[in-house]
Motif scaffolding. Structure first.
Motif, mmCIF file in Angstrom:
data_model
loop_
_atom_site.group_PDB
_atom_site.id
_atom_site.type_symbol
_atom_site.label_atom_id
_atom_site.label_comp_id
_atom_site.label_asym_id
_atom_site.label_seq_id
_atom_site.Cartn_x
_atom_site.Cartn_y
_atom_site.Cartn_z
ATOM 1 N N ARG A 93 0.836 -1.198 0.000
ATOM 2 C CA ARG A 93 0.000 0.000 0.000
ATOM 3 C C ARG A 93 0.875 1.254 0.000
ATOM 4 N NH1 ARG A 93 -5.715 -0.420 3.066
ATOM 5 N NH2 ARG A 93 -6.000 -2.683 3.125
ATOM 6 N N ASN A 94 0.236 2.404 -0.182
ATOM 7 C CA ASN A 94 0.919 3.706 -0.113
ATOM 8 C C ASN A 94 2.136 3.755 -1.030
ATOM 9 O OD1 ASN A 94 -0.885 4.457 2.000
ATOM 10 N ND2 ASN A 94 0.405 3.356 3.454
ATOM 11 N N ARG A 95 1.987 3.230 -2.232
ATOM 12 C CA ARG A 95 3.123 3.170 -3.147
ATOM 13 C C ARG A 95 3.144 4.322 -4.146
ATOM 14 N NH1 ARG A 95 1.632 -1.693 -7.320
ATOM 15 N NH2 ARG A 95 -0.537 -1.142 -7.746
ATOM 16 N N LEU A 96 2.244 5.292 -3.967
ATOM 17 C CA LEU A 96 2.163 6.398 -4.911
ATOM 18 C C LEU A 96 2.789 7.685 -4.386
ATOM 19 C CD1 LEU A 96 -1.503 5.907 -6.183
ATOM 20 C CD2 LEU A 96 0.592 5.405 -7.445
ATOM 21 N N ALA A 97 3.383 7.639 -3.200
ATOM 22 C CA ALA A 97 3.881 8.864 -2.555
ATOM 23 C C ALA A 97 4.858 9.632 -3.432
ATOM 24 C CB ALA A 97 4.535 8.518 -1.220
ATOM 25 N N GLU A 98 5.736 8.915 -4.113
ATOM 26 C CA GLU A 98 6.767 9.572 -4.933
ATOM 27 C C GLU A 98 6.359 9.707 -6.397
ATOM 28 O OE1 GLU A 98 9.294 10.876 -3.343
ATOM 29 O OE2 GLU A 98 8.532 9.998 -1.479
ATOM 30 N N LYS A 99 5.147 9.298 -6.715
ATOM 31 C CA LYS A 99 4.700 9.350 -8.103
ATOM 32 C C LYS A 99 4.028 10.693 -8.399
ATOM 33 C CE LYS A 99 5.961 5.171 -9.108
ATOM 34 N NZ LYS A 99 7.026 4.899 -10.112
ATOM 35 N N PRO A 100 4.146 11.178 -9.634
ATOM 36 C CA PRO A 100 3.512 12.456 -9.986
ATOM 37 C C PRO A 100 1.999 12.314 -10.092
ATOM 38 C CG PRO A 100 4.480 11.443 -11.930
ATOM 39 C CD PRO A 100 4.902 10.604 -10.759
ATOM 40 N N LEU A 101 1.295 13.439 -10.106
ATOM 41 C CA LEU A 101 -0.142 13.424 -10.307
ATOM 42 C C LEU A 101 -0.457 12.772 -11.652
ATOM 43 C CD1 LEU A 101 -1.123 17.013 -9.101
ATOM 44 C CD2 LEU A 101 -1.114 14.890 -7.791
ATOM 45 N N GLY A 102 -1.585 12.096 -11.700
ATOM 46 C CA GLY A 102 -1.974 11.444 -12.940
ATOM 47 C C GLY A 102 -1.269 10.126 -13.188
ATOM 48 N N SER A 103 -0.835 9.455 -12.104
ATOM 49 C CA SER A 103 -0.121 8.186 -12.244
ATOM 50 C C SER A 103 -1.047 7.002 -11.990
ATOM 51 C CB SER A 103 1.050 8.120 -11.251
ATOM 52 O OG SER A 103 2.013 9.108 -11.528
ATOM 53 N N VAL A 104 -0.736 5.874 -12.600
ATOM 54 C CA VAL A 104 -1.445 4.631 -12.325
ATOM 55 C C VAL A 104 -0.431 3.498 -12.290
ATOM 56 C CG1 VAL A 104 -1.982 4.266 -14.780
ATOM 57 C CG2 VAL A 104 -3.333 3.097 -13.027
ATOM 58 N N LEU A 105 -0.546 2.632 -11.293
ATOM 59 C CA LEU A 105 0.317 1.459 -11.157
ATOM 60 C C LEU A 105 -0.565 0.220 -11.151
ATOM 61 C CD1 LEU A 105 2.854 2.575 -8.373
ATOM 62 C CD2 LEU A 105 3.274 2.414 -10.823
ATOM 63 N N LYS A 106 -0.175 -0.760 -11.946
ATOM 64 C CA LYS A 106 -0.939 -1.995 -12.063
ATOM 65 C C LYS A 106 0.015 -3.170 -11.848
ATOM 66 C CE LYS A 106 -3.794 -2.175 -15.510
ATOM 67 N NZ LYS A 106 -4.326 -2.368 -16.903
ATOM 68 N N THR A 107 -0.282 -4.026 -10.843
ATOM 69 C CA THR A 107 0.602 -5.134 -10.486
ATOM 70 C C THR A 107 -0.191 -6.428 -10.428
ATOM 71 O OG1 THR A 107 1.938 -3.623 -9.126
ATOM 72 C CG2 THR A 107 2.262 -5.989 -8.790
ATOM 73 N N GLY A 108 0.268 -7.450 -11.136
ATOM 74 C CA GLY A 108 -0.360 -8.759 -11.057
ATOM 75 C C GLY A 108 -0.075 -9.416 -9.721
ATOM 76 N N VAL A 109 -1.054 -10.132 -9.181
ATOM 77 C CA VAL A 109 -0.920 -10.800 -7.889
ATOM 78 C C VAL A 109 -1.274 -12.275 -8.058
ATOM 79 C CG1 VAL A 109 -1.632 -10.795 -5.466
ATOM 80 C CG2 VAL A 109 -1.666 -8.654 -6.767
#
Length: 258
Positions: A8-24
Motif C-alpha cells: 500500500r501507499n506506493r504512490l507517494a513519490e509518483k507524480p499526479l496522474g499516475s497509475v500502477l498496475k501489479t499482477g498478484v
C-alpha cells in the motif's frame, strides 16, 4: 500454499496522474487474473466492454467515482463492485486524491456464457455494496462470535463468490476441504492468524493474498490478543459445485442482495 503481499501507499513519490498496475498470484487459479491497481489523480481509468470476462473490484483505500453506462457512483473505501456483463466502465479520481483497488477478472467458459445469456437479469445491473452493509451468514465450522459477511453472493458471477470472516482470538475456523473450488484469502487490516493446509502452516497478515489449493484440508486459528480478518474468494470448477454455497452458508440478515 503460495502467497504474495501487496504494497500500500506506493504512490507517494509518483507524480499526479499516475497509475500502477501489479499482477498478484499470477497463474494460481485457471481463468482468473488478479491485479492490484493504484491511481493518483487527476486520472480517468477506462476499461472497454468485454463479452468473455467479468470484472469484480474490491476498493481497499481511497475515494473515486465509477461511471458505468450513463450513471456515476461514488465509491468509498472497502466497497465491492461487480461490473455488469459486457459493459465498459471508467474510474474517475480527482486531482490530489488516490484510489487503490484489487481487480479480479474472471474468464467465462462456454457454459458460463450460456448461463449469462439465459438469465440476463442477474448480470446486466451494477452490483455495489459497502462491505459493512453486506449480509451476515453462519457456518457450522465457525464459532458463534465470528462475524461472517457474504460480499459477492453466488449467481452474480458464474462460478465465483466472495465473503469475509472476522473474529478475535482465541478462536478457529474448523478443518474442512473444498474438492469443488480453489480459494484465495486476502488479509484485512490488523489480521494475524495462522492458516493450515495439508501439513503446511502460514501466518496470514494484512494485505497478504494466500492460495488454498483445490481440495486441500485446511483450517485457520487465531491466538488470544490477535485478530482474524480476511476476505475469501471461491473459484468453482463447475456450476454444479456452486451448490456448496447454499448448503453451507446460512444468511441471517439482508436476504435481498440487489
Amino acid at each position: 500454499m503460495n502467497r504474495e503481499t501487496i504494497v500500500r501507499n506506493r504512490l507517494a513519490e509518483k507524480p499526479l496522474g499516475s497509475v500502477l498496475k501489479t499482477g498478484v498470484l499470477k497463474n494460481e487459479v485457471q481463468g482468473v487474473t488478479i491485479e492490484y491497481i493504484s491511481i493518483k489523480g487527476k486520472y480517468n481509468f477506462e476499461e472497454l466492454s468485454q463479452t468473455d470476462t467479468f470484472d469484480v473490484l474490491l476498493n481497499i483505500c481511497g475515494e473515486g467515482a465509477l461511471q458505468s453506462g450513463a450513471t456515476v457512483f461514488e465509491i468509498k473505501s472497502e466497497t465491492i463492485v461487480r461490473i455488469p456483463y459486457s459493459t465498459g466502465y471508467v474510474i474517475q479520481v480527482e486531482e490530489g486524491k488516490e484510489f487503490s483497488f484489487i481487480r479480479i477478472r474472471k474468464l467465462l467458459d462456454e457454459k458460463d456464457t450460456q448461463a449469462v445469456k439465459r438469465k440476463t437479469g442477474n448480470f446486466d445491473r451494477l452490483y455495489i455494496k459497502a462491505l459493512v452493509d453486506c449480509p451476515a451468514y453462519k457456518e457450522d465450522i465457525k464459532s458463534d462470535k465470528t462475524l461472517n459477511r457474504m460480499i459477492l453472493p453466488d449467481g452474480l458471477v458464474p462460478r465465483f463468490a466472495m465473503g469475509s470472516v472476522e473474529t478475535e482470538g482465541p478462536d478457529e475456523v474448523g478443518e474442512h476441504e473444498h474438492p469443488m473450488l480453489d480459494q484465495i484469502f486476502f488479509g484485512l487490516e490488523g489480521c494475524r492468524c495462522r492458516c493450515f493446509a495439508d501439513g503446511e502452516s502460514i501466518v496470514l497478515t494484512e494485505n497478504m493474498m494466500l492460495h488454498i489449493p483445490l481440495g486441500a484440508k485446511h483450517s485457520v486459528s487465531v491466538e488470544a490478543g490477535d485478530k482474524l480478518a480476511y476476505i475469501w474468494m471461491d473459484f468453482f470448477l463447475t456450476m454444479e459445485g456452486e451448490k456448496y454455497m447454499g448448503e453451507q452458508h446460512q444468511i441471517i440478515e439482508g436476504q435481498d442482495n440487489n
